[in-house]
Design a protein around this motif. Sequence first.
Motif, short mmCIF file in Angstrom:
data_model
loop_
_atom_site.label_atom_id
_atom_site.label_comp_id
_atom_site.label_asym_id
_atom_site.label_seq_id
_atom_site.Cartn_x
_atom_site.Cartn_y
_atom_site.Cartn_z
N ALA A 68 2.87 8.55 44.80
CA ALA A 68 2.59 8.59 43.39
C ALA A 68 0.99 8.12 43.41
CB ALA A 68 3.09 7.44 42.18
N LEU A 69 0.06 7.09 43.88
CA LEU A 69 -1.20 6.83 43.58
C LEU A 69 -2.14 8.31 44.11
CD1 LEU A 69 -1.38 3.24 44.10
CD2 LEU A 69 -1.48 4.11 41.65
N ALA A 70 -1.24 8.79 44.81
CA ALA A 70 -2.16 9.69 45.79
C ALA A 70 -1.44 10.53 45.05
CB ALA A 70 -1.37 9.83 47.23
N LEU A 71 -0.80 10.99 44.50
CA LEU A 71 -1.01 12.21 43.25
C LEU A 71 -1.46 12.39 42.23
CD1 LEU A 71 0.92 15.01 43.19
CD2 LEU A 71 2.51 14.09 42.26
N VAL A 94 20.53 -8.08 61.62
CA VAL A 94 20.82 -8.99 62.63
C VAL A 94 21.29 -10.46 61.98
CG1 VAL A 94 20.41 -10.17 64.72
CG2 VAL A 94 19.88 -7.74 65.04
N VAL A 95 20.19 -11.07 61.15
CA VAL A 95 20.81 -12.22 60.83
C VAL A 95 21.67 -12.15 59.83
CG1 VAL A 95 19.81 -14.30 59.88
CG2 VAL A 95 18.51 -13.57 61.65
N ARG A 96 21.00 -11.44 59.51
CA ARG A 96 21.82 -11.78 57.24
C ARG A 96 23.06 -10.09 57.54
NH1 ARG A 96 16.92 -12.91 56.61
NH2 ARG A 96 17.34 -15.55 55.82
N GLY A 97 22.76 -8.92 58.13
CA GLY A 97 24.20 -7.86 58.10
C GLY A 97 22.87 -6.24 57.88
N TRP A 98 23.74 -5.42 57.88
CA TRP A 98 23.13 -4.17 57.69
C TRP A 98 22.45 -4.14 55.90
CZ3 TRP A 98 23.91 -0.32 53.50
CH2 TRP A 98 22.93 0.85 53.88
N THR A 99 22.77 -4.25 55.10
CA THR A 99 22.73 -4.63 53.54
C THR A 99 21.27 -5.20 53.79
OG1 THR A 99 24.64 -4.35 52.77
CG2 THR A 99 23.00 -5.05 51.10
N ALA A 100 21.29 -6.57 54.54
CA ALA A 100 19.55 -6.91 54.23
C ALA A 100 18.97 -6.68 55.39
CB ALA A 100 19.81 -8.58 54.62
N GLY A 101 18.54 -6.23 55.65
CA GLY A 101 18.62 -4.46 56.51
C GLY A 101 17.61 -3.51 55.92
N PHE A 102 19.15 -2.62 55.90
CA PHE A 102 18.98 -1.28 54.81
C PHE A 102 17.63 -2.13 53.74
CE2 PHE A 102 19.87 0.53 50.57
CZ PHE A 102 19.24 1.84 51.14
N ARG A 103 17.92 -2.83 53.16
CA ARG A 103 16.72 -3.74 51.72
C ARG A 103 16.09 -3.93 52.66
NH1 ARG A 103 19.39 -8.62 48.67
NH2 ARG A 103 18.12 -8.21 47.56
N ALA A 104 15.36 -4.44 53.35
CA ALA A 104 14.16 -4.71 53.80
C ALA A 104 13.69 -3.03 53.92
CB ALA A 104 14.22 -5.69 55.05
N GLY A 105 14.21 -2.31 54.52
CA GLY A 105 13.00 -0.88 55.18
C GLY A 105 12.95 -0.38 53.67
N LEU A 106 14.14 0.02 52.51
CA LEU A 106 14.03 0.56 50.95
C LEU A 106 12.80 -0.59 50.91
CD1 LEU A 106 15.24 2.37 49.35
CD2 LEU A 106 16.33 0.01 48.26
N GLY A 107 12.35 -1.76 50.58
CA GLY A 107 10.50 -2.35 50.45
C GLY A 107 9.73 -1.41 50.69
N ALA A 108 9.60 -1.19 52.11
CA ALA A 108 7.82 -0.23 52.26
C ALA A 108 8.48 0.62 52.70
CB ALA A 108 8.59 -0.42 54.17
N MET A 109 9.85 1.50 51.86
CA MET A 109 9.98 2.96 51.53
C MET A 109 9.78 2.68 50.20
SD MET A 109 13.08 5.28 51.59
CE MET A 109 13.72 7.04 50.56
N VAL A 110 9.50 1.71 49.34
CA VAL A 110 9.35 2.15 47.72
C VAL A 110 8.17 1.88 47.77
CG1 VAL A 110 9.51 0.61 45.48
CG2 VAL A 110 11.94 1.15 46.40
N ALA A 111 7.53 1.21 48.96
CA ALA A 111 6.13 1.27 48.62
C ALA A 111 5.33 2.69 49.29
CB ALA A 111 5.03 -0.39 49.60
N ASP A 112 6.02 2.79 50.10
CA ASP A 112 5.71 4.91 50.30
C ASP A 112 5.28 5.04 49.24
OD1 ASP A 112 4.70 4.45 53.21
OD2 ASP A 112 6.49 4.14 54.11
N VAL A 113 6.50 5.47 48.54
CA VAL A 113 6.64 6.29 47.36
C VAL A 113 6.04 5.62 46.01
CG1 VAL A 113 8.05 6.81 44.87
CG2 VAL A 113 9.46 6.13 47.48
N LEU A 114 5.38 4.30 45.73
CA LEU A 114 4.82 4.07 45.06
C LEU A 114 2.33 4.57 45.48
CD1 LEU A 114 3.20 2.10 42.59
CD2 LEU A 114 2.43 0.26 44.31
#
Length: 225
Positions: free
Chosen positions: A56-59, A33-53
């Motif tokens: 990989a660690l669980a694997l 809401v403050v910075r736009g869709w790209t910023a919101g997507f990047r914030a979501g991507l941070g959590a998703m990248v952590a899940d991918v990590l």
Amino acid sequence: MALVTTTLAGVVFGLALAAPPGPMNAIIAEESVVRGWTAGFRAGLGAMVADVLFFALALAGVVAVIDRYPVVRPILYLAGGLLMLYFAVGALSEASDAASFTDGHRQESTGFRKTFALSLTNPYQIGFWLTVGVGLLESGTLDVLASLPAVGETLSGVLIVQTGSATLLVGFFAGIALWIVTFPAALVSAGRRVDAFAPAAAALSAVVLFGFGLFFLAMGTARML
């Protein structure tokens, strides 16, 4: 047909994990809401990248090591709680700074770093990969809808799929990706129609982060005693 069902089940499960209200979605909402869709997507991507990590660690079997040392979880609670309180102060600052919502010189988005850092210190996210996440990798069955908040007990047994399948994992991460694309888009669309939505979203984000921060600190302190 079984391939499609398994993939869709993974999507549902990924959405079930990503959609519930919490500190991650509070940051995504604020950034969107403050910075736009790209910023919101990047914030979501941070959590998703952590899940991918974590995946990989669980694997590799590394995540299970955390479960062997009881002192690690309280430390994670305390670290996560402090981070949330720090980010809550930042959200309050943005909510009170009317210029940051109205002029073209908004501060650089830090949403990706925020959600990634919180994810790495989030005992619930780590706990998921120690339990359900590991189960996704092993051959067996998964009661998908039973994991949904509030209604999971009612829907238990409705959708059961085979685990240890690559299609299930693809669907799972596709569900998370779908959320971090559509949730910011919906918020941005709503923000365009409501003038005061941006500062309100930042203020709400601060309240959510502050509440979770205090909760995590209390949990960490209780486990240390």
